[in-house]
Write a protein that holds these residues in place. Structure first.
Motif, PDB file in Angstrom:
ATOM      1  N   MET A  47       0.841  -1.189   0.000  1.00 35.73           N
ATOM      2  CA  MET A  47       0.000   0.000   0.000  1.00 35.73           C
ATOM      3  C   MET A  47       0.886   1.252   0.000  1.00 35.73           C
ATOM      4  N   ARG A  48       0.516   2.219  -0.867  1.00 37.38           N
ATOM      5  CA  ARG A  48       1.309   3.464  -0.903  1.00 37.38           C
ATOM      6  C   ARG A  48       1.110   4.227   0.406  1.00 37.38           C
ATOM      7  N   ASN A  49       2.162   4.933   0.820  1.00 38.26           N
ATOM      8  CA  ASN A  49       2.018   5.676   2.080  1.00 38.26           C
ATOM      9  C   ASN A  49       2.963   6.885   2.096  1.00 38.26           C
ATOM     10  N   ARG A  50       2.772   7.741   3.092  1.00 35.43           N
ATOM     11  CA  ARG A  50       3.575   8.969   3.195  1.00 35.43           C
ATOM     12  C   ARG A  50       4.564   8.890   4.367  1.00 35.43           C
ATOM     13  N   LEU A  51       4.863   7.674   4.811  1.00 39.74           N
ATOM     14  CA  LEU A  51       5.711   7.532   5.995  1.00 39.74           C
ATOM     15  C   LEU A  51       7.095   8.152   5.794  1.00 39.74           C
ATOM     16  N   ARG A  52       7.671   7.922   4.605  1.00 45.12           N
ATOM     17  CA  ARG A  52       9.021   8.426   4.368  1.00 45.12           C
ATOM     18  C   ARG A  52       9.061   9.957   4.450  1.00 45.12           C
ATOM     19  N   VAL A  53       8.037  10.574   3.874  1.00 43.88           N
ATOM     20  CA  VAL A  53       7.970  12.044   3.880  1.00 43.88           C
ATOM     21  C   VAL A  53       7.822  12.555   5.309  1.00 43.88           C
ATOM     22  N   LEU A  54       6.876  11.958   6.045  1.00 44.96           N
ATOM     23  CA  LEU A  54       6.624  12.410   7.419  1.00 44.96           C
ATOM     24  C   LEU A  54       7.845  12.171   8.312  1.00 44.96           C
ATOM     25  N   ARG A  55       8.526  11.050   8.058  1.00 46.55           N
ATOM     26  CA  ARG A  55       9.724  10.742   8.848  1.00 46.55           C
ATOM     27  C   ARG A  55      10.825  11.748   8.548  1.00 46.55           C
ATOM     28  N   ALA A  60       9.822  -2.197   5.774  1.00 43.58           N
ATOM     29  CA  ALA A  60       8.887  -2.985   4.949  1.00 43.58           C
ATOM     30  C   ALA A  60       7.565  -2.251   4.750  1.00 43.58           C
ATOM     31  N   VAL A  61       7.089  -1.567   5.794  1.00 35.06           N
ATOM     32  CA  VAL A  61       5.831  -0.807   5.669  1.00 35.06           C
ATOM     33  C   VAL A  61       6.062   0.399   4.765  1.00 35.06           C
ATOM     34  N   GLU A  62       7.183   1.084   5.017  1.00 40.61           N
ATOM     35  CA  GLU A  62       7.477   2.317   4.269  1.00 40.61           C
ATOM     36  C   GLU A  62       7.610   2.067   2.771  1.00 40.61           C
ATOM     37  N   THR A  63       8.224   0.943   2.420  1.00 44.79           N
ATOM     38  CA  THR A  63       8.451   0.657   0.997  1.00 44.79           C
ATOM     39  C   THR A  63       7.273  -0.091   0.365  1.00 44.79           C
ATOM     40  N   GLY A  64       6.217  -0.288   1.149  1.00 51.27           N
ATOM     41  CA  GLY A  64       5.018  -0.925   0.605  1.00 51.27           C
ATOM     42  C   GLY A  64       5.129  -2.428   0.451  1.00 51.27           C
ATOM     43  N   LYS A  65       6.185  -3.025   1.065  1.00 52.78           N
ATOM     44  CA  LYS A  65       6.329  -4.485   0.950  1.00 52.78           C
ATOM     45  C   LYS A  65       5.426  -5.192   1.949  1.00 52.78           C
ATOM     46  N   HIS A  66       4.984  -4.461   2.944  1.00 50.18           N
ATOM     47  CA  HIS A  66       4.128  -5.068   3.968  1.00 50.18           C
ATOM     48  C   HIS A  66       2.991  -4.117   4.319  1.00 50.18           C
ATOM     49  N   ASP A  67       1.762  -4.635   4.278  1.00 51.18           N
ATOM     50  CA  ASP A  67       0.618  -3.842   4.725  1.00 51.18           C
ATOM     51  C   ASP A  67       0.473  -4.029   6.225  1.00 51.18           C
ATOM     52  N   PRO A  68       0.536  -2.948   6.990  1.00 49.92           N
ATOM     53  CA  PRO A  68       0.511  -3.115   8.447  1.00 49.92           C
ATOM     54  C   PRO A  68      -0.849  -3.589   8.943  1.00 49.92           C
ATOM     55  N   THR A  69      -0.846  -4.196  10.132  1.00 48.49           N
ATOM     56  CA  THR A  69      -2.123  -4.545  10.761  1.00 48.49           C
ATOM     57  C   THR A  69      -2.793  -3.238  11.171  1.00 48.49           C
ATOM     58  N   CYS A 109      10.614 -22.049   1.693  1.00 50.25           N
ATOM     59  CA  CYS A 109       9.529 -21.054   1.565  1.00 50.25           C
ATOM     60  C   CYS A 109       9.815 -19.851   2.456  1.00 50.25           C
ATOM     61  N   SER A 110      10.206 -20.120   3.720  1.00 44.63           N
ATOM     62  CA  SER A 110      10.484 -19.031   4.665  1.00 44.63           C
ATOM     63  C   SER A 110      11.633 -18.170   4.176  1.00 44.63           C
ATOM     64  N   ALA A 111      12.711 -18.841   3.719  1.00 42.95           N
ATOM     65  CA  ALA A 111      13.888 -18.088   3.276  1.00 42.95           C
ATOM     66  C   ALA A 111      13.537 -17.222   2.067  1.00 42.95           C
ATOM     67  N   GLY A 112      12.758 -17.796   1.129  1.00 45.28           N
ATOM     68  CA  GLY A 112      12.376 -17.041  -0.064  1.00 45.28           C
ATOM     69  C   GLY A 112      11.527 -15.827   0.283  1.00 45.28           C
ATOM     70  N   LEU A 113      10.538 -16.019   1.171  1.00 47.43           N
ATOM     71  CA  LEU A 113       9.658 -14.911   1.558  1.00 47.43           C
ATOM     72  C   LEU A 113      10.426 -13.842   2.338  1.00 47.43           C
ATOM     73  N   SER A 114      11.346 -14.292   3.220  1.00 47.71           N
ATOM     74  CA  SER A 114      12.143 -13.330   3.996  1.00 47.71           C
ATOM     75  C   SER A 114      13.019 -12.499   3.072  1.00 47.71           C
ATOM     76  N   ALA A 115      13.606 -13.171   2.065  1.00 48.85           N
ATOM     77  CA  ALA A 115      14.466 -12.452   1.128  1.00 48.85           C
ATOM     78  C   ALA A 115      13.663 -11.401   0.364  1.00 48.85           C
ATOM     79  N   PRO A 123      14.851  -5.393   3.175  1.00 48.92           N
ATOM     80  CA  PRO A 123      15.046  -4.096   2.534  1.00 48.92           C
ATOM     81  C   PRO A 123      15.982  -4.219   1.344  1.00 48.92           C
ATOM     82  N   SER A 124      15.569  -3.646   0.204  1.00 51.41           N
ATOM     83  CA  SER A 124      16.442  -3.681  -0.968  1.00 51.41           C
ATOM     84  C   SER A 124      17.523  -2.626  -0.795  1.00 51.41           C
ATOM     85  N   ARG A 125      18.630  -2.775  -1.545  1.00 52.56           N
ATOM     86  CA  ARG A 125      19.717  -1.785  -1.452  1.00 52.56           C
ATOM     87  C   ARG A 125      19.209  -0.406  -1.814  1.00 52.56           C
TER      88      ARG A 125
END
Lengths: 74, 224
Positions: free
Chosen positions: A1-9, A33-42, B205-211, B215-217
């Motif tokens: 999900m897109r977010n403004r966390l980076r800006v606010l931070r 992970a939340v900031e980059t949109g890789k994870h949608d927070p609870t 599966c865990s290792a793949g999902l964690s990777a 955070p990317s470079r």
């Protein structure tokens, strides 16, 4: 999900580690992970983030409903 | 120019580390094979070799994590590239808990194989070895619960996704095996084969999902 966390931070000059410390019980990887949109927070984490930045959840996160023509009914 | 030199030095260090790791791994593997031969561990079972490999990787991972947790600055740099903030007490505790889980899981995976020749030669010890394996399983469960209770959003999400994905892959493979069996194609498959296969699928599966979630470079450069 897109977010403004980076800006606010950035506005506050906080690092991801600092945000994690202020939240407590959250790692800086989770913040990243939340900031980059890789994870949608609870819902709980979203509320805690909103409280930390003194903002509303909808000011932090953009579920992109507007672009998809699914504006939530009021 | 300076950045090129730094990058070359970093690449050299990584190549050296890879070489040392490869030599250490080869020596460790050869040592384990000699030890296993002396104990009379079966050579034919693929699952025995695979479980010993996974056990070694998990124990080595546990030692690495524990060493990392002992140096809060180094752990901080590992968690956030370029950051000078040392790891928080929460991050150190999480790392140590994960190291403990890996260590106990690695030992639990190895004990039945290593103990098998002795237990088969001395049936009176079988119950004691089984009780020991059950004890390790109990300890591993307690540690897993501790990790779950203290984990943050992302770790819990990754654990759930890992279990879901592993279940889907494992049930697909088990379906094929069951279908082959129904069709009269008999493929030998022991309980240990099944357990080791399930563990291997879950770890992959865990290792793949964690990777994927790591955070990317690029994101680190933009956010650090």
């Amino acid at each position: 999900m897109r977010n403004r966390l980076r800006v606010l931070r950035a506005e506050r000059g906080w690092s991801q580690g600092e945000v994690a410390n202020r939240l407590g019980g959250v790692s800086r990887q989770a913040v990243n992970a939340v900031e980059t949109g890789k994870h949608d927070p609870t819902l709980e984490l979203a509320f805690r983030l909103a409280a930390l930045f003194d903002a509303r959840i909808e000011d932090l996160f953009d579920p992109e409903l507007a672009q998809k023509g699914k504006e939530p009914s009021k | 120019m300076t950045s090129t030199r730094v990058s070359l030095r970093a690449s050299g260090r990584q190549a050296l580390l890879a070489l040392v790791s490869a030599l250490a791994g080869a020596a460790c593997g050869a040592g384990m094979r000699i030890w296993a031969n002396r104990l009379g561990v079966e050579k034919a079972l693929w699952s025995v070799d695979l479980s010993q490999l996974m056990s070694t990787v998990m124990i080595a991972g546990a030692v690495f994590l524990a060493a990392l947790a002992a140096d809060r600055r180094r752990l901080g740099r590992m968690l956030e590239a370029g950051a000078e903030t040392p790891a928080s007490a929460f991050e150190v505790r999480q790392t140590l808990l994960q190291a403990a889980v890996l260590l106990v899981a690695g030992v639990a995976l190895s004990v039945p194989t290593m103990a098998a020749p002795f237990a088969r030669a001395h049936p009176e010890t079988q119950a004691a070895f089984l009780a020991g394996a059950a004890g390790l399983l109990g300890l591993q469960t307690l540690l897993n619960l501790a990790v779950w209770r203290s984990a943050d959003d992302v770790v819990r999400d990754l654990a759930l996704k890992g279990v879901n994905l592993a279940f889907w892959v494992a049930q697909s493979l088990f379906f094929l095996w069951a279908a082959a069996d129904r069709l009269g194609i008999r493929a030998p498959f022991t309980p240990w084969d099944g357990y080791v296969l399930l563990m291997a699928i879950y770890l992959l599966c865990s290792a793949g999902l964690s990777a994927r979630a790591a955070p990317s470079r690029a994101s680190l450069r933009a956010t650090a």
